[in-house]
Write an enzyme that holds these catalytic residues in place. Sequence first.
Site, PDB file in Angstrom:
ATOM      1  N   SER A 171      57.603  -5.429  -2.189  1.00 40.96           N
ATOM      2  CA  SER A 171      57.692  -5.769  -0.770  1.00 40.96           C
ATOM      3  C   SER A 171      56.887  -4.766   0.076  1.00 40.96           C
ATOM      4  O   SER A 171      55.678  -4.648  -0.092  1.00 40.96           O
ATOM      5  CB  SER A 171      59.165  -5.823  -0.348  1.00 40.96           C
ATOM      6  OG  SER A 171      59.302  -6.389   0.928  1.00 40.96           O
ATOM      7  N   ASP A 194      59.703 -17.274  -1.997  1.00 43.90           N
ATOM      8  CA  ASP A 194      59.914 -16.091  -1.154  1.00 43.90           C
ATOM      9  C   ASP A 194      59.933 -16.498   0.321  1.00 43.90           C
ATOM     10  O   ASP A 194      58.974 -17.078   0.821  1.00 43.90           O
ATOM     11  CB  ASP A 194      58.789 -15.080  -1.414  1.00 43.90           C
ATOM     12  CG  ASP A 194      59.109 -13.687  -0.871  1.00 43.90           C
ATOM     13  OD1 ASP A 194      59.884 -13.586   0.098  1.00 43.90           O
ATOM     14  OD2 ASP A 194      58.572 -12.709  -1.423  1.00 43.90           O
ATOM     15  N   HIS A 252      62.652 -13.485  -2.857  1.00 41.63           N
ATOM     16  CA  HIS A 252      62.160 -12.134  -2.574  1.00 41.63           C
ATOM     17  C   HIS A 252      62.932 -11.128  -3.423  1.00 41.63           C
ATOM     18  O   HIS A 252      63.809 -10.400  -2.943  1.00 41.63           O
ATOM     19  CB  HIS A 252      62.318 -11.821  -1.083  1.00 41.63           C
ATOM     20  CG  HIS A 252      61.556 -10.596  -0.654  1.00 41.63           C
ATOM     21  ND1 HIS A 252      60.181 -10.543  -0.649  1.00 41.63           N
ATOM     22  CD2 HIS A 252      61.972  -9.376  -0.221  1.00 41.63           C
ATOM     23  CE1 HIS A 252      59.778  -9.362  -0.228  1.00 41.63           C
ATOM     24  NE2 HIS A 252      60.854  -8.638   0.032  1.00 41.63           N
TER      25      HIS A 252
END
Length: 235
Positions: A127, A181, A213
């Site tokens: 991320s 995601d 995610h």
Amino acid sequence: MYYFGRKLTVSLSVPAILIVSMARSFVLWLHGLDDSGPANEHIKALFTSSEFRNTVWSFPSAPSIPVTCNNGAITPSWFDIHEIPVTTGSTKDENGMLKAVKHVHAMLDKELAAGTNPNNVFVCGESQGGALTLASVLLYPRTLGGGAIFSGWVPFNSSIIEQIPPGSKKTPILWLHGMADRTVLFETGQAGQHFLEQAGVSCEFKSYPDLGHSISNEELQDLESWIITHLQRSL
């Protein structure tokens, strides 16, 4: 040793191929927003191949700063994030990102000074840590073993392509992104691959249907195999 009163010299030479071993390698793992380095240390236990027996792992933690997408709350974060989900049009905190890049580069410099071959240095991140991984690898003045990005994005504008050193363009990139995601949109990851192609950087992009995610075991297995193919062996 002696044999019938005569001293014999025994040669202990071994063919070089038998003493080939894995050189020291280094994996730097950069966590995501509102996370910490220690919370990710379990990842290294999943890399069980013998090629990782001489690997040094590092899991640093980001500083705590006000984060816009968290309504200004003080949160562990490498730089500011203005909105969630992250899209290709999201505002970018380039100044904060470049400050974080300097911190990562200092860690890489320290490892290379300890004698690790830069070709055996890998930066990985999830991320926000993936975005920082991309920036850190592209702006580092040396060719590294590789950079692996999990559900990340491009944290700067295309004008930074002019600042990418020639050596770093040779560093291979692995980009892994879940197609489900909703935090960093899959399309944002695809745009990152396109950005790298424009910059002349080699990127292997892997997509994972139904993955949101998060990091899956399949992704980590793919990372393990990818690193093994790029490790340098030594005599």
